[in-house]
Design a protein around this motif. Structure first.
Motif, PDB file in Angstrom:
ATOM      1  N   PHE A 189       0.834  -1.196   0.000  1.00 42.58           N
ATOM      2  CA  PHE A 189       0.000   0.000   0.000  1.00 42.58           C
ATOM      3  C   PHE A 189       0.875   1.255   0.000  1.00 42.58           C
ATOM      4  O   PHE A 189       0.641   2.208  -0.764  1.00 42.58           O
ATOM      5  N   ILE A 190       1.889   1.262   0.859  1.00 45.38           N
ATOM      6  CA  ILE A 190       2.815   2.396   0.936  1.00 45.38           C
ATOM      7  C   ILE A 190       3.568   2.569  -0.382  1.00 45.38           C
ATOM      8  O   ILE A 190       3.797   3.689  -0.847  1.00 45.38           O
ATOM      9  N   THR A 191       3.951   1.455  -1.004  1.00 48.06           N
ATOM     10  CA  THR A 191       4.677   1.515  -2.268  1.00 48.06           C
ATOM     11  C   THR A 191       3.840   2.175  -3.357  1.00 48.06           C
ATOM     12  O   THR A 191       4.335   3.021  -4.122  1.00 48.06           O
ATOM     13  N   ILE A 192       2.561   1.795  -3.433  1.00 47.71           N
ATOM     14  CA  ILE A 192       1.665   2.401  -4.415  1.00 47.71           C
ATOM     15  C   ILE A 192       1.573   3.915  -4.191  1.00 47.71           C
ATOM     16  O   ILE A 192       1.613   4.713  -5.141  1.00 47.71           O
TER      17      ILE A 192
ATOM     18  N   ALA B  26       9.123  14.154  -4.920  1.00 51.36           N
ATOM     19  CA  ALA B  26       9.998  13.213  -5.623  1.00 51.36           C
ATOM     20  C   ALA B  26      11.148  12.732  -4.750  1.00 51.36           C
ATOM     21  O   ALA B  26      11.749  11.691  -5.032  1.00 51.36           O
ATOM     22  N   ALA B  27      11.465  13.457  -3.667  1.00 50.00           N
ATOM     23  CA  ALA B  27      12.553  13.048  -2.779  1.00 50.00           C
ATOM     24  C   ALA B  27      12.076  12.067  -1.718  1.00 50.00           C
ATOM     25  O   ALA B  27      12.865  11.253  -1.213  1.00 50.00           O
ATOM     26  N   THR B  28      10.790  12.135  -1.375  1.00 50.06           N
ATOM     27  CA  THR B  28      10.268  11.231  -0.347  1.00 50.06           C
ATOM     28  C   THR B  28       9.595  10.000  -0.950  1.00 50.06           C
ATOM     29  O   THR B  28       9.488   8.973  -0.285  1.00 50.06           O
ATOM     30  N   ALA B  29       9.170  10.100  -2.202  1.00 48.25           N
ATOM     31  CA  ALA B  29       8.532   8.949  -2.860  1.00 48.25           C
ATOM     32  C   ALA B  29       9.431   7.707  -2.864  1.00 48.25           C
ATOM     33  O   ALA B  29       8.963   6.604  -2.575  1.00 48.25           O
ATOM     34  N   PRO B  30      10.743   7.838  -3.179  1.00 49.36           N
ATOM     35  CA  PRO B  30      11.612   6.653  -3.154  1.00 49.36           C
ATOM     36  C   PRO B  30      11.689   5.995  -1.778  1.00 49.36           C
ATOM     37  O   PRO B  30      11.806   4.770  -1.674  1.00 49.36           O
ATOM     38  N   VAL B  31      11.614   6.799  -0.722  1.00 43.64           N
ATOM     39  CA  VAL B  31      11.677   6.255   0.632  1.00 43.64           C
ATOM     40  C   VAL B  31      10.462   5.380   0.909  1.00 43.64           C
ATOM     41  O   VAL B  31      10.569   4.317   1.535  1.00 43.64           O
ATOM     42  N   LEU B  32       9.299   5.799   0.421  1.00 41.57           N
ATOM     43  CA  LEU B  32       8.100   4.991   0.599  1.00 41.57           C
ATOM     44  C   LEU B  32       8.263   3.631  -0.077  1.00 41.57           C
ATOM     45  O   LEU B  32       7.840   2.604   0.455  1.00 41.57           O
ATOM     46  N   VAL B  33       8.880   3.623  -1.239  1.00 42.67           N
ATOM     47  CA  VAL B  33       9.101   2.365  -1.946  1.00 42.67           C
ATOM     48  C   VAL B  33      10.064   1.475  -1.160  1.00 42.67           C
ATOM     49  O   VAL B  33       9.827   0.267  -0.996  1.00 42.67           O
ATOM     50  N   ILE B  34      11.141   2.053  -0.642  1.00 43.31           N
ATOM     51  CA  ILE B  34      12.131   1.278   0.130  1.00 43.31           C
ATOM     52  C   ILE B  34      11.511   0.762   1.425  1.00 43.31           C
ATOM     53  O   ILE B  34      11.760  -0.384   1.836  1.00 43.31           O
ATOM     54  N   VAL B  35      10.691   1.578   2.075  1.00 44.02           N
ATOM     55  CA  VAL B  35       9.997   1.123   3.287  1.00 44.02           C
ATOM     56  C   VAL B  35       9.083  -0.046   2.945  1.00 44.02           C
ATOM     57  O   VAL B  35       8.957  -1.013   3.702  1.00 44.02           O
ATOM     58  N   GLY B  36       8.440   0.021   1.775  1.00 46.15           N
ATOM     59  CA  GLY B  36       7.614  -1.096   1.314  1.00 46.15           C
ATOM     60  C   GLY B  36       8.413  -2.373   1.175  1.00 46.15           C
ATOM     61  O   GLY B  36       7.950  -3.467   1.532  1.00 46.15           O
ATOM     62  N   VAL B  37       9.635  -2.245   0.660  1.00 49.52           N
ATOM     63  CA  VAL B  37      10.525  -3.407   0.537  1.00 49.52           C
ATOM     64  C   VAL B  37      10.815  -4.004   1.911  1.00 49.52           C
ATOM     65  O   VAL B  37      10.766  -5.223   2.111  1.00 49.52           O
ATOM     66  N   MET B  38      11.127  -3.133   2.861  1.00 51.70           N
ATOM     67  CA  MET B  38      11.453  -3.605   4.211  1.00 51.70           C
ATOM     68  C   MET B  38      10.269  -4.332   4.849  1.00 51.70           C
ATOM     69  O   MET B  38      10.436  -5.354   5.524  1.00 51.70           O
TER      70      MET B  38
END
Length: 460
Positions: free
Chosen positions: A142-145, A368-380
């Motif tokens: 959900f966070i990744t989306i 655009a700077a925080t969007a990648p963090v959401l994706v990485i948190v999704g991975v974790m």
């Protein structure tokens, strides 16, 4: 210090605890930038949310250090802040952000009651581990989306329903899907999407290299790269004061009555349910990593930690932010040697100092700077899927539905509901028609009935 934190008894010293506290802060400081951006989707002012995030995190973490002597820091939780943003969004939300804060406050009171009465521990036992892990994974997706949408790599498209304008007025939507544009031309034309992609590569490399504070560094580097690209708004840096404007805060702006009387109590239950299991897992995991789980006072200490965590939920709502909860990133400070509450006190002080040091930086951080963090948190968060037994269908089907229903229906509540109902129904039939017997806790039956009634009587 020795009398307050029992440093020698825990095999540590002041220098080690201070370093551990700084490590924890650097690892989780990204929330100071991320939370204001996520909650701004509701119309909330970024600076007001930043203040609430920093001060709320500082106060509750300080309570954890002084009252529990536990090396765990707390801040607005990822996943729950995303849910908050969705239900209170300016377009398509179902409540105002004031009502959403009221729902968070009430959920904190419920958690306090459940902790004091020890029902909280019983609920954690009632829900099977497979569903707990599935909830974590589903929220990760959900966070990744949300991250991909924030970075303009994908877009949510509504089908079979009204236009976006009608959605903003609360008209039901029959179907949602995600529109992708991954062509080179898209990234060339869309600077936000290009910067998001660059930031994702940078942040991923830092994370893989195990750089301390990888997420925070990724945000800052991506923001700097965005300056020559024209994505980072540098004017905001000079227009934002270093000392917060205390007249424009959201302290006490919550609407408790609206949360209870507007037919939105299910939102309260989602905040309560998710925080319930997320906190338990974090506290147990960090206590084990710190070697505190098998101490004679471990049960009493974890009980106090739960009480502080629950109090922090309502305190955060009063200050103007979503659910404050224990952070798994505290494990980084524990890995650096943190064993006592002095680690938490150090982290709390740094959060408090952030109020007067980071305001202008928060103002210029682009999506655009925080969007990648959401994706990485999704991975974790996705790593929890390894703990689910997919060879056993009675476990796999409810867990799978929990996971996929969250991102595909854009609803954490739908995922949790589907998982609980299918777990109870499938395993009840297995108990009737096979020799394999699965114990279904009576609380699971109760939850399943409540969820079914919810979908019968709440149609939208």
């Amino acid at each position: 210090m020795e009398r307050l934190f029992q440093l020698r008894e825990h095999g540590t010293n002041i220098r080690t605890e201070l370093i551990a506290g700084v490590t924890t802060y650097v690892t989780m400081a990204y929330i100071l930038f991320l939370n204001p951006l996520i909650l701004s989707a509701t119309g909330m002012d970024k600076n007001a949310v930043f203040f609430a995030t920093a001060v709320g995190s500082a106060l509750v973490t300080l309570m954890m250090g002084l009252f529990v002597n536990f090396p765990v820091a707390l801040a607005p939780g990822m996943g729950l802040n995303a849910y908050f943003a969705v239900v209170a969004a300016q377009q398509g939300g179902v409540v105002s952000w004031q009502v959403a804060l009221g729902a968070v406050f009430v959920s904190g009171l419920i958690l306090i009651l459940l902790t004091v009465s020890r029902i909280r521990q019983l609920l954690v036992v009632a829900v099977p581990d497979s569903l707990k892990y599935a909830i974590t994974v589903g929220i990760g997706l959900f966070i990744t989306i949300i991250g991909l949408k924030l970075g303009e790599i994908t877009n949510i498209v509504y089908l079979g329903g009204p236009s976006a304008g009608a959605v903003a007025k609360g008209t039901p939507v029959t179907l949602k899907f995600f529109e992708w544009n991954l062509t080179i031309a898209h990234f060339v034309e869309n600077k936000v999407a290009l910067l998001t992609l660059i930031g994702l590569v940078i942040t991923a490399i830092l994370a893989v290299a195990r750089v301390t504070g990888a997420l925070l560094i990724g945000i800052l580097l991506t923001t700097l790269i965005g300056i020559p690209m024209g994505v980072t708004n540098t004017e905001a840096f000079f227009k934002t004061p270093w000392i917060p404007n205390f007249s424009q805060l959201y302290i006490g702006s919550l609407d408790i009555k609206g949360a209870l009387t507007g037919g939105f109590f299910e939102i309260v239950l989602v905040f309560t349910f998710v925080a319930l299991f997320d906190t338990f897992g974090t506290l147990i995991g960090t206590a084990d990593k710190a070697g505190l789980l098998h101490r004679p006072d471990s049960e009493q200490k974890i009980g106090r930690a739960m009480a502080v965590d629950a109090t922090g939920v309502s305190l955060g709502a009063l200050l103007g932010t979503s659910t404050i909860t224990a952070y798994i990133e505290s494990a980084s400070g524990i890995a650096a040697g943190g064993r006592t509450g002095l680690t938490s006190v150090t982290t709390a002080i740094l959060f408090l100092l952030s109020v007067f040091l980071l305001g202008p930086l928060v103002a210029i951080i682009p999506d655009a700077a925080t969007a990648p963090v959401l994706v990485i948190v999704g991975v974790m968060m996705m790593s929890a899927v390894k703990k689910i037994d997919f060879d056993e269908l009675g476990t796999a089907i409810p867990a799978f539905l929990t996971i996929v229903m969250m991102p595909f229906t854009y609803s954490i509540a739908n995922g949790i509901g589907a998982g609980i109902v299918f777990y109870v129904v499938l395993n009840a039939f297995r108990n009737l028609f096979t020799k394999e017997k699965v114990k279904i806790h009576w609380l699971m039956w109760t939850l399943a009935v409540l969820i079914v009634l919810r979908y019968i009587f709440i149609t939208e």
